[in-house]
Write an enzyme that holds these catalytic residues in place. Sequence first.
Site, short mmCIF file in Angstrom:
data_model
loop_
_atom_site.label_atom_id
_atom_site.label_comp_id
_atom_site.label_asym_id
_atom_site.label_seq_id
_atom_site.Cartn_x
_atom_site.Cartn_y
_atom_site.Cartn_z
CB CYS A 159 54.68 0.01 -30.42
SG CYS A 159 53.93 1.32 -31.72
CD GLN B 13 47.23 -0.55 -37.04
OE1 GLN B 13 46.92 -0.38 -38.08
NE2 GLN B 13 48.68 -0.10 -36.47
CB THR C 119 50.59 6.74 -26.83
OG1 THR C 119 51.21 5.77 -27.55
CG2 THR C 119 51.40 6.54 -25.35
CB THR D 237 49.56 26.13 -27.65
OG1 THR D 237 49.82 27.10 -26.53
CG2 THR D 237 49.51 26.81 -28.93
CG HIS E 213 51.77 8.19 -37.07
ND1 HIS E 213 52.40 6.90 -37.45
CD2 HIS E 213 51.45 8.01 -36.01
CE1 HIS E 213 52.49 6.23 -36.31
NE2 HIS E 213 51.89 6.74 -35.34
CG ASN F 86 49.13 -3.21 -32.96
OD1 ASN F 86 48.49 -3.82 -32.03
ND2 ASN F 86 50.37 -3.42 -32.71
#
Lengths: 400, 383
Positions: free
Chosen positions: B326, B179, B70, B237, B201, B149
């Site tokens: 989503c 994907q 995203t 960071t 992920h 997706n």
Amino acid sequence: MNEGMKELLIVKYGEVMLKGNNRPMFVNALIRNINEVFGDSVRYRIRKGQSMLYIEPEEGFDLDQATKQLRRVFGVLLFHRALEVEKDPEKIKASSVDYFAKALNGSRSFKIETRRTDKQFPQRSQEINNLLGAHIADAFPHLQVDVHDPDVTLFVNIRKEAAYIYRDKERGAGGLPVGTGGKATALLSGGIDSPLAAWLIARRGVALNALHFHSYPYTSERSKKKVIGLARQLAQYTGRMNLYVFPFTGIQEAIADHCPDDQLTIIMRRMMMKGAEKIARKTSAQALVTGESIAQVASQTMESLTVTNAAVDMPVFRPLIGMDKEEIIDFTRQIGTYNISIEPYSDCCTIFVPRHPQTKPKLEKIRESESQVDFDGMIDKAMEKVEVIEIKPEEEAMIE
Amino acid sequence: MIYLDNAATTRPFDEVIDVMGKVMREDFANPSSLHHLGVKAEEVMVESRKILAGALQVDPGEVYFTSGGTETNNLVVKGAAQAHRKRGRHIITSAIEHKSVLNTMHALEQEGYEVTYVPVDSEGLVDLQFLEEALREDTILVSIMHVNNETGAIQPVDRIEEILRKHHPKPLFHVDAVQSFARIPLHPHHSDIDLLTLNSHKIHGPKGIGALFKRQGVNLAPLLDGGKQEGGLRSGTENLPGIAGFARAAQLNFENIFERQNHMSHLRYMLRARMVEAFDQVVINTPDDRFAAPHILNVSFPGLQGEVLLRKLETAEIYVSTGSACTSGKNTPSHVLKAMGRSKEEVQGALRFSFSAMNREEELEQVMKHLVPAVEKVRKMMR
């Protein structure tokens, strides 16, 4: 606020007054409910006065929080956040300037309204109005006195024990203290209507338990969570209650397997009513509460309601019966259930909608279809697996 | 448990979890710190970046870490629009992009950009002629996903690039490869892609980490101002455990990418065949094998609620999806299937099965064993 000033809440309980000899019972119920809403962790004293209660904060009491909570106690007609002042005209003048400074600075006009309950007090109401009015006009030169349409009204109440000064009244939730009007079982589908129906009945002093028919996997786990959320929001008003989750899947499947298409919804509703009656009787509730409103959907035509009603042998309260959907929505926004209800998880009323439901079902025909299955046996069996969830008001809920 | 929702997210590899634990325990320092510990942490980052660059066959300096797909999509679309607004305010995308692209486009429209949404055919493939005709002199960005997706449709990235190459001035070409990364080979330099979205992920890596490939010389405005980490493109960071986990996951996927790909394709092929055999009324929403990613099979049971079938399967510990997960657990009708011209009944009755290389063929037997009676039962309930 200055050191030593004593602020308190004055609660007027309106309708409770009408109940004659039962009055002490109603007042005690109201005090019990206020205690429950405030919880054990805060310290305060409740003093009974004539036709009102005085809630006197002790150390650490959060008056803002208490004000919010008090708005949700049924049986409270209105209440004031007030300052207790010594019964001395000079003290009243000085305290008023101090206590109302913020409100007066932001206003253009004001008036004073004095009530003198203590007839021993030397000045009459009108005299106090004049005295205090002149003093305030001196202290805040920008202010006009306007007795017809003032920006702020300052109230002075001279009672036996002390004088109280306050401004605007806060409206309470009205009605009667929960627990004084018996007990009922409210059916919660997860939709918009049923929480309002429950709320309206609770406002008449009726203690509630809630009941949800769960048809997993046809309806989702999230729809059950939504109902828990609705019950929590209701509990903000009613106090602690039990939510019964009735496993309805087997019955739902049996209806689909054995009954004609156009009767599915009406039979489903009758079975829910039968289950609800069992729960009610088991929990000593004397009536059922539903969110039905005439002709809102096919299963709520007068003919359908008659057939649904015939499934049980106990009163069914339908407080929304004559309300329009728009009115219902407005109301549920005010009581904080609307936003929970519209979470888009399908419930039994949206998943099982046959294409052409009957709008004028005949009781004999419906009974004939029902006789194909041992529904009573199934309901009894399901009763053994009813889940009980204790709903507490203090858990997070959406407020206003 | 049979997990067939790998297009939503995947189970992290054990080795990924191990390496992340190790980095958190031992290399917790800030990679920007001047001391020795910081240098050591920086090494982990450099090494991880190299691994991802190697997988894409690009220069490590072209890989930027972000918090996920995203963020990368937002950075690309908003960053390109901002950086190139003097040249033009027209953007082309497709109707079936992920919400992180579509809703970003909607936000740009509010700011006065013009966006053309290229339609798709009934197989879910973008209309190339439409795309070509939509190109204008002031078109600054073309953003098309590699693999959809919901349906698994592979978009013809190389043919789109051919079209863009003919156009002057050439707009930036962005491909959302969330994907497809580590499932289908794609090399941005070979396909002349300027910007590519990657995510961890979906490939058995951790959540909260993703990356952007940005061809050297391409100008993007950053979303975040701060310490100018990641070449000034992404301040903040660095998520070092995430980065290390992502790199390890990519490494493990690429070790035998063709085997994994074949295995998943086989599962998809078998399940599709079983579905067609078992159900008269099933509609297959995934295009045929030439145009389909290996890991997704999307089917519709018109007239049934996909959501109810999903929960029926769930009672047998089989986990699938109705489409895209989503929209935070909410079941909104799929914009992808709608764009493909599917009927309301077909959209409502959609189920998505998505595989990983960890799935086994025997699991398909279990799926069919539970799906057949479930469809029958639900059909009866929904009549």
